[in-house]
Design a protein around this motif. Structure first.
Motif, mmCIF file in Angstrom:
data_model
loop_
_atom_site.group_PDB
_atom_site.id
_atom_site.type_symbol
_atom_site.label_atom_id
_atom_site.label_comp_id
_atom_site.label_asym_id
_atom_site.label_seq_id
_atom_site.Cartn_x
_atom_site.Cartn_y
_atom_site.Cartn_z
ATOM 1 N N GLU A 43 69.838 57.325 38.990
ATOM 2 C CA GLU A 43 68.442 57.092 39.317
ATOM 3 C C GLU A 43 68.228 55.769 40.048
ATOM 4 N N PHE A 44 69.220 54.879 40.022
ATOM 5 C CA PHE A 44 69.103 53.612 40.715
ATOM 6 C C PHE A 44 69.612 53.681 42.142
ATOM 7 N N PHE A 45 70.064 54.849 42.588
ATOM 8 C CA PHE A 45 70.602 54.990 43.924
ATOM 9 C C PHE A 45 70.021 56.219 44.585
ATOM 10 N N GLU A 46 69.780 56.097 45.857
ATOM 11 C CA GLU A 46 69.213 57.194 46.629
ATOM 12 C C GLU A 46 70.327 58.066 47.159
ATOM 13 N N GLU A 86 60.972 53.787 41.761
ATOM 14 C CA GLU A 86 61.297 53.764 43.188
ATOM 15 C C GLU A 86 61.608 52.343 43.647
ATOM 16 N N LYS A 87 60.802 51.391 43.201
ATOM 17 C CA LYS A 87 61.024 49.991 43.574
ATOM 18 C C LYS A 87 62.373 49.499 43.044
ATOM 19 N N ASN A 88 62.691 49.837 41.797
ATOM 20 C CA ASN A 88 63.981 49.447 41.230
ATOM 21 C C ASN A 88 65.137 50.062 42.002
ATOM 22 N N MET A 89 64.988 51.323 42.392
ATOM 23 C CA MET A 89 66.026 51.998 43.160
ATOM 24 C C MET A 89 66.226 51.315 44.515
#
Length: 147
Positions: A43-46, A86-89
């Motif tokens: 969830e931390f990476f797109e 989203e901001k954290n990612m």
């Protein structure tokens, strides 16, 4: 997967079957095809698109305050946490790419997310100010400031 491309290895190292470990490639293939196992770090990476595509990605705009005023308190709270995620990612992705001296794609996304989050706080503060009960208004303001 973004991490797989960078580190050239799979994220699903801990997948077990009948007491023995799969090889990393078999674990990755099983996890991606079955979609049953979920690594929370994903969830931390797109997920990146394939390099063959020539069409650039386009991303949406930030939320307008007028649109946010139409939403309920619960919807705004859910949207806040979606934007926070989203901001954290985006920040994680930017930090990882900067550490590898790579360019962060589409840096304009971060200000859009921040602007939307700021507007959510603004709308919630407006609602707290309009609240007739002073205790409830103070409680709402404390909750908003904690965001």
């Amino acid at each position: 997967m973004f991490l797989t491309k960078i580190f050239n290895r799979a994220l699903y190292l801990g997948t077990r079957s009948n007491g023995s470990f799969y090889s990393t490639t078999a674990a990755a293939a099983t996890a991606t095809s079955a979609k049953t196992s979920h690594n929370p770090l994903e969830e931390f990476f797109e997920v990146t698109r394939s390099q063959e595509e020539d069409k650039p990605n386009t991303y949406g705009r930030s939320w307008k305050a007028s649109e946010l005023r139409l939403k309920s308190w619960d919807d705004l709270q859910k949207l806040w946490y979606v934007l926070l995620k989203e901001k954290n990612m985006l920040m994680t992705q930017r930090q990882m790419l900067n550490a590898q001296n790579l360019r962060f794609p589409n840096p304009e996304r971060i200000p859009k997310v921040r602007k939307s989050m700021c507007r959510i706080k603004h709308v919630l503060t407006e609602r707290a100010i309009e609240e007739a009960d002073p205790r409830r208004s103070a409680e709402m303001k404390r909750m908003i400031n904690a965001l």
